[in-house]
Write a protein that holds these residues in place. Structure first.
Motif, short mmCIF file in Angstrom:
data_model
loop_
_atom_site.label_atom_id
_atom_site.label_comp_id
_atom_site.label_asym_id
_atom_site.label_seq_id
_atom_site.Cartn_x
_atom_site.Cartn_y
_atom_site.Cartn_z
N ALA A 1 0.81 -1.22 0.00
CA ALA A 1 0.00 0.00 0.00
C ALA A 1 0.84 1.27 0.00
N LYS A 2 2.02 1.23 0.59
CA LYS A 2 2.85 2.44 0.65
C LYS A 2 3.33 2.88 -0.72
N PHE A 3 3.22 2.00 -1.71
CA PHE A 3 3.64 2.34 -3.07
C PHE A 3 2.46 2.72 -3.96
N ILE A 4 1.26 2.73 -3.39
CA ILE A 4 0.03 2.96 -4.16
C ILE A 4 -0.61 4.27 -3.69
N PRO A 5 -1.18 5.08 -4.60
CA PRO A 5 -1.89 6.29 -4.17
C PRO A 5 -3.00 5.95 -3.18
N GLY A 6 -3.27 6.86 -2.25
CA GLY A 6 -4.34 6.66 -1.29
C GLY A 6 -5.70 6.62 -1.98
N TYR A 7 -6.53 5.66 -1.59
CA TYR A 7 -7.88 5.51 -2.13
C TYR A 7 -8.86 6.03 -1.10
N TYR A 8 -9.65 7.07 -1.47
CA TYR A 8 -10.48 7.75 -0.48
C TYR A 8 -11.99 7.48 -0.62
N TYR A 9 -12.51 7.54 -1.84
CA TYR A 9 -13.97 7.38 -2.01
C TYR A 9 -14.28 6.56 -3.26
N HIS A 10 -15.42 5.85 -3.20
CA HIS A 10 -15.99 5.17 -4.35
C HIS A 10 -17.37 5.76 -4.59
N ILE A 11 -17.56 6.37 -5.75
CA ILE A 11 -18.84 7.00 -6.09
C ILE A 11 -19.63 6.08 -6.99
N THR A 12 -20.84 5.69 -6.57
CA THR A 12 -21.72 4.87 -7.39
C THR A 12 -23.11 5.50 -7.41
N LYS A 13 -24.00 4.90 -8.18
CA LYS A 13 -25.34 5.45 -8.34
C LYS A 13 -26.09 5.50 -7.01
N ASN A 14 -25.89 4.49 -6.18
CA ASN A 14 -26.67 4.38 -4.95
C ASN A 14 -26.03 5.01 -3.73
N GLU A 15 -24.69 5.16 -3.76
CA GLU A 15 -24.05 5.68 -2.56
C GLU A 15 -22.65 6.21 -2.85
N ILE A 16 -22.13 6.93 -1.88
CA ILE A 16 -20.73 7.33 -1.85
C ILE A 16 -20.11 6.60 -0.67
N SER A 17 -19.10 5.79 -0.94
CA SER A 17 -18.49 4.96 0.11
C SER A 17 -17.08 5.46 0.44
N ARG A 18 -16.77 5.45 1.71
CA ARG A 18 -15.40 5.73 2.14
C ARG A 18 -14.54 4.49 1.88
N LEU A 19 -13.33 4.70 1.38
CA LEU A 19 -12.41 3.60 1.14
C LEU A 19 -11.33 3.55 2.20
N VAL A 20 -10.47 2.57 2.07
CA VAL A 20 -9.55 2.20 3.13
C VAL A 20 -8.62 3.34 3.58
N ASP A 21 -8.27 4.25 2.68
CA ASP A 21 -7.32 5.30 3.02
C ASP A 21 -7.98 6.63 3.38
N CYS A 22 -9.31 6.65 3.39
CA CYS A 22 -10.01 7.90 3.69
C CYS A 22 -9.81 8.27 5.16
N PRO A 23 -9.35 9.49 5.44
CA PRO A 23 -9.20 9.91 6.84
C PRO A 23 -10.51 9.79 7.60
N ARG A 24 -10.42 9.43 8.85
CA ARG A 24 -11.59 9.09 9.65
C ARG A 24 -12.58 10.24 9.80
N ASP A 25 -12.12 11.47 9.76
CA ASP A 25 -12.98 12.61 10.06
C ASP A 25 -13.82 13.09 8.87
N PHE A 26 -13.69 12.43 7.71
CA PHE A 26 -14.41 12.89 6.53
C PHE A 26 -15.57 11.96 6.20
N SER A 27 -16.76 12.54 6.01
CA SER A 27 -17.99 11.75 5.84
C SER A 27 -18.09 11.16 4.44
N ALA A 28 -18.93 10.13 4.32
CA ALA A 28 -19.20 9.48 3.04
C ALA A 28 -20.27 10.29 2.31
N SER A 29 -19.88 11.44 1.76
CA SER A 29 -20.82 12.35 1.14
C SER A 29 -20.07 13.28 0.20
#
Length: 223
Positions: free
Chosen positions: A105-133
């Protein structure tokens, strides 16, 4: 090209051994290049197509005479798809790619959000304080100053956008946008399956920037 013609050509190409993906994409690339690429004379576009190339390869490879035989043509390349067999989908799917390579993972860009038709999901590298929105994406853009937005499946930079914040203004691909315009754009992205990713934006090193500063791509040399 109408739907019936496209299906007929795709069927014929599949009979010749092309994958379903290539059988669909190759005719579109050829027709687009042949009839919409106005930067290259039509006769040269036809010349390249007869030899299996889209016309931008003429200048890229220096095609002239019979030297096209020294290069893998676009048609030949598409026929090879998928080069890695069933594992090709692991490479094509950028979301799966991140989790498969979790040990690195240290060699890969941080993955923060996945945007789909039904939802916005937080991904593994998303900082804890940021909402899924959308507000969460907006606030993370301000925090990180630059974020990358790209389709989960895609190639060639198609559909890529850069979100950035200069301390006062929100920008998309260096163009200033309002919060309302940003929200509208994100909602449009939600219509596409299998969705879009918001990830860390990687800036190129100085020696690559001197060649091309807009993207952090690899340096490719054609011999």
């Amino acid at each position: 090209m109408n739907k019936f013609t496209r299906k007929f050509i795709a069927y014929a190409l599949r009979k010749l051994g092309f994958s379903p993906y290539s059988a669909h994409e190759l005719p579109v690339r050829i027709i687009t290049d042949l009839f919409q690429n106005k930067n290259i004379p039509f006769a040269k576009r036809v010349w390249a197509l007869k030899r299996g190339f889209v016309s931008n390869k003429i200048s890229l490879y220096g095609l002239v005479g019979d030297n096209h035989k020294d290069y893998l043509s676009d048609v030949q390349f598409e026929w090879l798809h998928p080069i890695n067999g069933i594992y090709s989908q692991w490479i094509d799917d950028k979301l799966t790619y991140r989790y498969l390579l979790a040990p690195f993972a240290k060699f890969i860009p941080g993955y923060y959000y996945h945007i789909t038709k039904n939802e916005i999901s937080r991904l593994v590298d998303c900082p804890r304080d940021f909402s899924a929105s959308i507000d969460g994406i907006l606030e993370l853009t301000k925090e990180k100053q630059s974020l990358a937005c790209k389709p989960v499946i895609g190639t060639g930079g198609e559909g890529f956008s850069q979100f950035s914040y200069d301390g006062e203004n929100l920008l998309v691909n260096h163009n200033e946008v309002t919060k309302e315009e940003f929200v509208t754009m994100i909602n449009k992205l939600r219509q596409f399956e299998p969705g879009y990713l918001i990830s860390e934006y990687i800036h190129p090193r100085s020696y690559f920037s001197a060649i091309w500063s807009e993207t952090p791509n690899t340096l490719r040399i054609t011999l």
